[in-house]
Design an enzyme around this catalytic site. Structure first.
Site, short mmCIF file in Angstrom:
data_model
loop_
_atom_site.label_atom_id
_atom_site.label_comp_id
_atom_site.label_asym_id
_atom_site.label_seq_id
_atom_site.Cartn_x
_atom_site.Cartn_y
_atom_site.Cartn_z
N GLU A 97 0.97 24.86 -6.66
CA GLU A 97 -0.19 25.44 -7.33
C GLU A 97 -0.04 25.53 -8.85
OE1 GLU A 97 -1.80 29.11 -6.06
OE2 GLU A 97 -2.09 28.49 -4.00
N SER A 99 2.31 19.18 -5.32
CA SER A 99 1.22 18.48 -4.63
C SER A 99 0.40 17.69 -5.64
CB SER A 99 0.30 19.47 -3.91
OG SER A 99 -0.81 18.81 -3.37
N TRP A 136 0.23 29.54 0.89
CA TRP A 136 -0.58 28.70 1.75
C TRP A 136 0.21 28.40 3.01
CZ3 TRP A 136 -5.52 27.88 1.88
CH2 TRP A 136 -6.06 26.78 2.54
N SER A 184 2.32 19.03 1.55
CA SER A 184 2.79 19.58 2.83
C SER A 184 4.02 18.83 3.31
CB SER A 184 1.69 19.47 3.89
OG SER A 184 0.49 20.02 3.42
N HIS A 186 -5.75 19.04 -7.11
CA HIS A 186 -4.65 19.59 -7.90
C HIS A 186 -4.58 18.96 -9.29
CE1 HIS A 186 -2.27 21.50 -4.32
NE2 HIS A 186 -3.48 21.98 -4.47
N PHE A 235 0.78 -1.23 0.00
CA PHE A 235 0.00 0.00 0.00
C PHE A 235 0.82 1.29 0.00
CE2 PHE A 235 -2.71 -3.22 2.06
CZ PHE A 235 -3.73 -3.24 1.13
#
Length: 218
Positions: free
Chosen positions: A161, A182, A87, A56, A187, A27
């Site tokens: 972004e 990300s 952010w 993050s 996204h 996994f």
């Protein structure tokens, strides 16, 4: 007119791929992650990609790895320049490692760094500049790279972004020593949760893998 903040674009092929992973009983760091890292790095023309569980976390391990470089590592208290618009996950990893954030205002037309104000903000104490290309709009990387090269400053590009954006024929997320992305649900490419760090530096690559995986680089 109403726009959803995020909407699912997955089709049956992707759901079947998820099912195959579940059936494999592997996994996390399986062959699919390794294949994705290799393909992602190749697409953006970089040598190495390291996947994490979120953008993050990509920012966190990228910041952490810079503290363990053999030459000129970051240390707590070092000055880092950041843009006023971003952010929380851009800023918080820097704070977690005790770096001193200096906020620089943005150009209202681009929402990215006001280059004149950025130049004025750089001092002999500045160790790193963090770039964030807002909403797919690239920063002025030519000027920022020139500034970093002249002053010996680390360039850290948070590109969470703006995956796929280009300026001067180069993709955003490829100009820094480390560059983060990300792949969260909302996204450009979605792995539901996920993020990546790109670099051309082999030392940084091994440090990133170690930070991701409790000291292991395998």
């Amino acid at each position: 007119m109403r726009y959803e903040l995020a909407s699912s674009t997955w089709d049956n092929a992707e759901r079947e791929a998820i099912a195959r992973v579940v059936e494999s009983d592997m996994f996390t760091m399986g062959k699919n992650v390794a294949a994705f890292e290799e393909a992602f790095a190749a697409y953006f023309g970089k040598k190495y990609a390291v996947m994490a569980n979120s953008g993050s976390s990509a920012n966190l391990i990228a910041v952490a790895s810079l503290f363990f470089k053999k030459e000129n590592p970051l240390k707590a208290g070092d000055e880092v320049i950041v843009p006023c618009i971003s952010w929380a996950t851009t800023f918080h990893p820097l704070q977690q490692y005790g770096l001193k954030l200096k906020f620089v205002d943005v150009n209202l037309e681009t929402l990215n760094y006001d280059i004149d104000k950025l130049k004025d903000a750089v001092t002999s104490n500045t160790k790193m500049i963090v770039t964030v290309s807002i909403l797919g709009n690239p920063c002025d990387f030519d000027e920022i790279e020139k500034l970093c090269n002249e002053k010996g400053i680390i360039l850290f590009d948070d590109n969470c972004e703006s995956m796929g954006a280009k300026v001067g024929g180069k993709y955003t997320g490829t100009r820094g020593l480390v560059n983060t992305f990300s792949t969260f649900f909302s996204h450009h490419i979605s792995t539901m949760e996920g993020g990546l760090v790109l670099t051309d530096d082999k030392e940084m690559y091994n440090l990133l893998k170690a930070m991701r995986n409790h000291g292991w680089t395998r």
